[in-house]
Scaffold this motif. Structure first.
Motif, PDB file in Angstrom:
ATOM      1  N   ARG A 188       0.824  -1.218   0.000  1.00 20.19           N
ATOM      2  CA  ARG A 188       0.000   0.000   0.000  1.00 20.19           C
ATOM      3  C   ARG A 188       0.856   1.266   0.000  1.00 20.19           C
ATOM      4  O   ARG A 188       0.523   2.273   0.626  1.00 20.19           O
ATOM      5  CB  ARG A 188      -0.968   0.001   1.180  1.00 20.19           C
ATOM      6  CG  ARG A 188      -1.908  -1.199   1.203  1.00 20.19           C
ATOM      7  CD  ARG A 188      -2.882  -1.132   2.359  1.00 20.19           C
ATOM      8  NE  ARG A 188      -3.675  -2.339   2.492  1.00 20.19           N
ATOM      9  CZ  ARG A 188      -4.796  -2.587   1.834  1.00 20.19           C
ATOM     10  NH1 ARG A 188      -5.256  -1.701   0.973  1.00 20.19           N
ATOM     11  NH2 ARG A 188      -5.467  -3.715   2.015  1.00 20.19           N
ATOM     12  N   GLN A 195      -4.573   4.024   4.652  1.00 20.34           N
ATOM     13  CA  GLN A 195      -3.387   3.873   5.488  1.00 20.34           C
ATOM     14  C   GLN A 195      -3.501   4.617   6.817  1.00 20.34           C
ATOM     15  O   GLN A 195      -2.823   4.271   7.782  1.00 20.34           O
ATOM     16  CB  GLN A 195      -2.145   4.357   4.722  1.00 20.34           C
ATOM     17  CG  GLN A 195      -1.767   3.480   3.541  1.00 20.34           C
ATOM     18  CD  GLN A 195      -2.523   3.827   2.274  1.00 20.34           C
ATOM     19  OE1 GLN A 195      -3.523   4.553   2.311  1.00 20.34           O
ATOM     20  NE2 GLN A 195      -2.068   3.312   1.144  1.00 20.34           N
ATOM     21  N   PHE A 220       0.810   1.451   9.711  1.00 22.14           N
ATOM     22  CA  PHE A 220       1.238   2.790   9.332  1.00 22.14           C
ATOM     23  C   PHE A 220       1.219   3.774  10.503  1.00 22.14           C
ATOM     24  O   PHE A 220       1.459   4.951  10.310  1.00 22.14           O
ATOM     25  CB  PHE A 220       0.322   3.336   8.227  1.00 22.14           C
ATOM     26  CG  PHE A 220       0.522   2.693   6.881  1.00 22.14           C
ATOM     27  CD1 PHE A 220       1.301   3.296   5.912  1.00 22.14           C
ATOM     28  CD2 PHE A 220      -0.072   1.480   6.581  1.00 22.14           C
ATOM     29  CE1 PHE A 220       1.478   2.712   4.662  1.00 22.14           C
ATOM     30  CE2 PHE A 220       0.091   0.881   5.341  1.00 22.14           C
ATOM     31  CZ  PHE A 220       0.871   1.508   4.377  1.00 22.14           C
TER      32      PHE A 220
END
Length: 329
Positions: free
Chosen positions: A210, A229, A235
């Protein structure tokens, strides 16, 4: 040099495919001509298997991605015969999975109208519903196939055990699941093993983590509001910086080989099995072409072992999805 091919629903397609989600389902979609240039560059490089969905768009225009493909085909009709389209559906209001046959028929009808003179190759429910027998859940989808709305049936985010159960009743043409250098858990490996056993391809989505593996963001705060995210544990905060240590090592390996880290990551995913089709996405034409050209990159036995040894030792922090979305797996 043409990239290798894989058989998908009876057609030969490039061993690297194209994920189209980020062209319409993102806080700031790219201008249409830029999107078209990226799509064309990937297709010209050999990415002839495309992944889209009936819900890759804002709430007031969920068919935005399908409409984009339709406009691309209208402008470049010569690509219609080259492309195999895998379309996810079975998602209703509030992004809730639904196997309702009438709802999915209407989605398919609208998709066909937007695509013009194009036969949808594969349609698949984007997610299963917990506690529901998958064979029964898939029945209305297969009935729609029999009605002629699409050629073949696929599955997404289904375990290897579920895929084997489904395959005993239906002809499952493809399984879609996340596969990357930071998404290689045992359940994912089991799905790839199913692919190798059966010869059915796997659509490996998010092969670049991603955007994490390509260092799209330098800090968690750089991630735009509204992005997936922003809610992914991998993340967040300290997890972000810890997980970057894996990218540091991958950068070194890619530099030694004279390729980009993105190409290393995609080539690694493609090497997981003979029928694994990574589907990277990009709104940049040069990157879309370079991603697709990863299909011609071969990892040596030593390189593969080095990466496997790193993955065996490195413990990623954070799950793939936020806790309130775990049921989507």
């Amino acid at each position: 040099m043409p990239i290798p091919t894989v058989k998908l629903a009876g057609k030969e397609v490039g061993h690297i495919g194209l994920g189209l989600m980020q062209l319409t389902w993102t806080p700031v979609p790219p201008p249409e001509e830029q999107a078209f240039a990226a799509i064309k560059a990937a297709a010209d490089a050999g990415a002839t298997a495309w992944s889209s969905a009936t819900f890759y768009g804002p709430q007031d225009d969920q068919m935005a991605n399908v409409a984009l493909i339709g406009r691309f085909f209208a402008k470049y009709p010569e690509y219609r015969s080259k492309i195999s389209l895998v379309l996810k559906g079975g998602v209703g209001q509030g992004l809730k999975p639904t196997g309702d046959k009438d709802f999915n028929r209407e989605c398919l009808k609208k998709a066909k109208e937007l695509l013009g003179d194009y036969e949808i190759d594969v349609y698949l429910p984007a997610r299963l519903v917990g506690g529901v027998d998958p064979v029964e859940y898939f029945r209305p989808f297969d009935e729609l196939r029999q009605e002629g709305w699409f050629r073949a049936l696929g599955a997404s985010e289904a375990s290897a055990a579920t895929l084997r159960k489904l395959s005993g009743v239906y002809d499952i043409a493809i399984a879609e699941i996340e596969v990357s250098l930071w998404s290689w858990e045992q359940d994912i490996q089991d799905v790839v093993a199913w692919s190798t056993e059966t010869g059915k391809p796997v659509f490996a989505y998010s092969p670049l983590g991603r955007g994490f593996i390509t260092r799209t963001w330098k800090t968690p705060e750089d991630i735009p509001e509204g992005s997936f995210q922003r809610h992914s544990p991998r993340f967040q905060g300290d997890n972000f910086y810890h997980n970057l240590k894996l990218v540091d090592v991958l950068d070194e390996i890619a530099a030694r080989k004279g390729i980009t880290t993105a190409q290393l990551a995609i080539a690694w995913v493609a090497s997981r099995g003979p029928n694994v089709i990574p589907i990277p996405g990009s709104s940049n034409a040069a990157r879309a072409a370079a991603n697709t050209e990863s299909g011609s990159i071969t990892l040596s036995a030593d390189e593969a072992k080095e990466i496997d040894d790193i993955l065996a030792k490195f413990e990623l922090k954070g799950g793939r999805y936020a806790s309130n979305a775990e049921l989507m797996l």
